[in-house]
Motif scaffolding. Structure first.
Motif, PDB file in Angstrom:
ATOM      1  N   PRO A   1     -43.316  33.204  14.151  1.00 43.89           N
ATOM      2  CA  PRO A   1     -42.185  34.134  14.192  1.00 43.89           C
ATOM      3  C   PRO A   1     -40.931  33.572  13.539  1.00 43.89           C
ATOM      4  CG  PRO A   1     -43.304  34.144  16.288  1.00 43.89           C
ATOM      5  CD  PRO A   1     -43.947  33.060  15.477  1.00 43.89           C
ATOM      6  N   PHE A   2     -40.659  32.283  13.746  1.00 40.44           N
ATOM      7  CA  PHE A   2     -39.462  31.700  13.131  1.00 40.44           C
ATOM      8  C   PHE A   2     -39.619  31.647  11.618  1.00 40.44           C
ATOM      9  CE2 PHE A   2     -39.456  30.230  17.491  1.00 40.44           C
ATOM     10  CZ  PHE A   2     -38.153  30.528  17.859  1.00 40.44           C
ATOM     11  N   PHE A   3     -40.848  31.347  11.183  1.00 43.28           N
ATOM     12  CA  PHE A   3     -41.119  31.347   9.754  1.00 43.28           C
ATOM     13  C   PHE A   3     -40.864  32.728   9.152  1.00 43.28           C
ATOM     14  CE2 PHE A   3     -44.397  32.356   6.551  1.00 43.28           C
ATOM     15  CZ  PHE A   3     -43.939  31.547   5.521  1.00 43.28           C
ATOM     16  N   PHE A   4     -41.399  33.756   9.821  1.00 42.22           N
ATOM     17  CA  PHE A   4     -41.239  35.105   9.274  1.00 42.22           C
ATOM     18  C   PHE A   4     -39.787  35.576   9.329  1.00 42.22           C
ATOM     19  CE2 PHE A   4     -45.887  35.607  10.159  1.00 42.22           C
ATOM     20  CZ  PHE A   4     -46.236  35.770   8.837  1.00 42.22           C
ATOM     21  N   ILE A   5     -39.074  35.189  10.383  1.00 42.34           N
ATOM     22  CA  ILE A   5     -37.667  35.584  10.456  1.00 42.34           C
ATOM     23  C   ILE A   5     -36.914  35.034   9.245  1.00 42.34           C
ATOM     24  CG2 ILE A   5     -35.505  35.174  11.703  1.00 42.34           C
ATOM     25  CD1 ILE A   5     -37.038  35.408  14.303  1.00 42.34           C
ATOM     26  N   MET A   6     -37.201  33.774   8.897  1.00 45.08           N
ATOM     27  CA  MET A   6     -36.490  33.180   7.761  1.00 45.08           C
ATOM     28  C   MET A   6     -37.017  33.718   6.430  1.00 45.08           C
ATOM     29  SD  MET A   6     -35.563  29.303   8.908  1.00 45.08           S
ATOM     30  CE  MET A   6     -37.152  28.794   9.512  1.00 45.08           C
ATOM     31  N   LEU A   7     -38.344  33.941   6.396  1.00 49.83           N
ATOM     32  CA  LEU A   7     -38.935  34.494   5.167  1.00 49.83           C
ATOM     33  C   LEU A   7     -38.346  35.860   4.838  1.00 49.83           C
ATOM     34  CD1 LEU A   7     -41.353  34.056   3.058  1.00 49.83           C
ATOM     35  CD2 LEU A   7     -42.624  35.611   4.534  1.00 49.83           C
TER      36      LEU A   7
END
Lengths: 317, 278
Positions: free
Chosen positions: B24-30
């Motif tokens: 989720p943190f990856f996708f939020i930043m992506l």
């Protein structure tokens, strides 16, 4: 008087030291004059706790027996609010799903946290890194992660659906749009964000099990699974019970995740009690009924709490 | 053979959970750095020209006096006040309580412990009523006081548990040097308790930073809202500008996580030490 007793008990351990202190009356000074400081330091604690916890609770109870629209004096109505609520279909539904939500999340959290803690303590590599990383969901603001997940659960465009679509499980699940299924994603996010904390607590309990106990089991030929079920699990059961109780209480109270994901919808199907009470008071201006909901929830939580504490105590004996 | 299999599954579980936590943190930043059209066209793609304008859009989003910058300031005021109140009141009290005779000590403990179990749902309406009466609604600092007081019981209990084990020899040495009780506390005890104070303070910070249940009631006007409440305006609307929404989520979620990574030693210690209470 206690200070004197302490001096005497100290004296029996270190005879000489004790006599020195007593002759100079220094040890008595350390406790004696500090008692006055303690009283001074405790005054603000008790005043603030009374103003911000004691009074509001009394106020809530009083409000629950009144009608109040947000302005002017309270109008006493006796048990009216309570009898209304007991007859209210939405209130009964909300109570049911609040309990369902709190228990599912708590059981999920403790189960996953225990398995993860057992796996990590059985010396998986990178022990410390997991302690740090797995707490991320508990650190990030609940509003932000809840919004992320609710976008992820959107059909077609949401990332969860995109990934499910890619692996052939269908990308058009509209869980949050249906009152039948909206609670499940909320339960999932509740578990996801709370596991980190429970993991740290349970891992702490596992690490307190003396190494000698485990070594003895290994020497006796117990395999990992036997060690987990026969040694680790029984020894950490009190901590698991406390964690379970607290998690039920926290989830039961948890407003932010649910509100940010669904605002209680669709059609109040995810309106757990804190949300129902919030809407009742601040959307519809019925503060008396809202206070009655809060009191009912508070009584329920107290019962859960005392059962949990009693169970974990009897386990410890 | 079963032992190898067990290792395999436990490693698989550990890695799987790590992925579920980090993705989720990856996708939020992506998504926060991706042009909105790209998010729809190719959500999983990692090759794209970053749309940094998402961040300025998110930062300036909202109406008039209610932008992310304002929310941040409000959150700082609220959390700062909460920390000053909870630590300032609870730490000295927790220290001096260790000198009380056992009976009085137990009475103090029971009262404070009772304070940890009062559910927030019972508090918000009376809070609103009282704050409204005294004209304190829509003031982040005033709301911070409420958060601070609610954090006092936990702060007190965790600090007290630490002070009980504080080496008495150090206190006695201070007394022999002729220091007053207050000086012993300020000069000897406080400097040696910084680690524990930071641990306990972070628990309060995380909670006050993220909670919206009390803030949504006490801080209703747009220009007084903290991040936890202001962010709610991003909720539910995933049709328009996804890039901006995710940039906003990054701005809200990443600073606490970075702060936590820097101070994680204290956090995990705080939880292990005082364990369970919030």
């Amino acid at each position: 008087m206690t200070s004197l007793k302490e001096v005497q008990s100290k004296e029996s351990q270190h005879p000489k030291q004790g006599r020195v202190f007593r002759s100079k009356k220094k040890k008595i000074g350390l406790d004696g004059t500090n008692i006055r400081s303690a009283k001074f330091a405790l005054i603000p604690v008790f005043v603030l706790l009374f103003l911000f916890l004691g009074l509001p609770v009394i106020n809530s109870i009083q409000l629950s027996f009144s009608r109040w629209g947000g302005l002017g004096p309270l109008e006493p109505v006796g048990f009216q609010n309570y009898t209304d609520l007991f007859a209210d279909e939405q209130m009964r539904y909300s109570s049911r799903i609040t309990v369902l939500y709190a228990f599912s999340v708590a059981i999920g959290v403790v189960a996953i946290a225990t398995v993860l803690a057992a796996a990590v303590s059985a010396s998986v590599r990178g022990h410390k890194i997991y302690k740090v990383i797995w707490f991320f969901p508990g650190i990030a603001p609940p509003t932000a992660v809840a919004i992320f997940w609710s976008s992820g659960f959107q059909p077609e465009t949401g990332i969860v659906n995109t990934i499910l679509g890619k692996i052939g499980l269908g990308g058009d699940h509209a869980w949050l749009a249906s009152s039948e299924t909206a609670l499940y994603p909320v339960i999932f996010v509740g578990i996801w964000s709370a596991v980190g904390f429970a993991f740290l607590v349970i891992l702490g309990a596992i690490e307190q099990i003396p190494i000698s106990v485990r070594e003895a089991a290994t020497v006796d030929g117990a395999n990992i699974r036997q060690q987990f079920f026969k040694i680790t699990l029984p020894l950490i059961r009190p901590v698991m019970l406390i964690m379970l109780t607290l998690q039920i209480i926290w989830t039961f109270n948890g407003f932010t995740v649910v509100w940010a994901m669904t605002t209680g919808g669709p059609a109040d199907s995810t309106s757990i009690l804190p949300i129902l009470a919030y809407k009742e008071a601040f959307r519809f201006g019925r503060f008396g009924t809202a206070a009655a909901m809060a009191v009912i929830a508070g009584i329920f939580l107290m019962i859960i709490g005392s059962i949990g504490i009693r169970l974990s105590r009897s386990e410890q004996r | 053979m079963p032992r190898v299999l067990g290792k395999f599954f436990s490693n698989l579980g550990v890695l799987g959970w790590t992925a579920l936590v980090l993705l989720p943190f990856f996708f939020i930043m992506l998504f926060g750095t991706k042009p909105t059209s790209q998010i729809y066209a190719n959500p999983l793609g990692v090759i794209y020209s970053p749309a940094w304008s998402n961040f300025s859009n998110a930062w300036n989003a909202g109406a008039g006096d209610s932008t992310m910058g304002v929310w941040f300031i409000n959150t700082f005021l609220l959390v700062g006040t909460a920390l000053v109140v909870s630590l300032g009141v609870a730490v000295p009290a927790a220290y001096f309580t260790i000198f009380l005779p056992p009976k009085a000590n137990r009475r103090v403990m029971v009262t404070v412990l009772a304070g940890t179990v009062v559910p927030a749902i019972l508090l918000v309406i009376p809070f609103f009523k009282a704050y409204n009466q005294f004209g304190m609604l829509n003031k982040p600092i005033a709301a911070g006081v409420a958060y601070g007081v609610l954090a006092i019981p936990t702060t007190f209990l965790l600090m007290n548990r630490f002070f009980v084990d504080f080496p008495r020899e150090i206190l006695e040495a201070g007394l022999l040097d002729g220091l007053s009780n207050l000086r012993i506390f300020r000069r000897l005890v406080l400097p040696l308790s910084v680690g524990q104070i930071v641990s306990v303070g972070i628990l309060t910070l995380i909670w006050a930073w993220g909670d919206s249940q009390i803030a949504i009631v006490l801080l209703q006007s747009q220009e007084s809202q903290p991040i936890s409440v202001g962010m709610l305006s991003f909720a539910g609307d995933f049709t328009t500008d996804l890039g901006t929404t995710f940039a906003g989520l990054s701005i809200a979620a990443i600073p606490p996580v970075i702060l936590y990574i820097i101070l994680s030693k204290y956090v995990t210690k705080g939880i292990a030490l005082g364990g369970i209470s919030k």
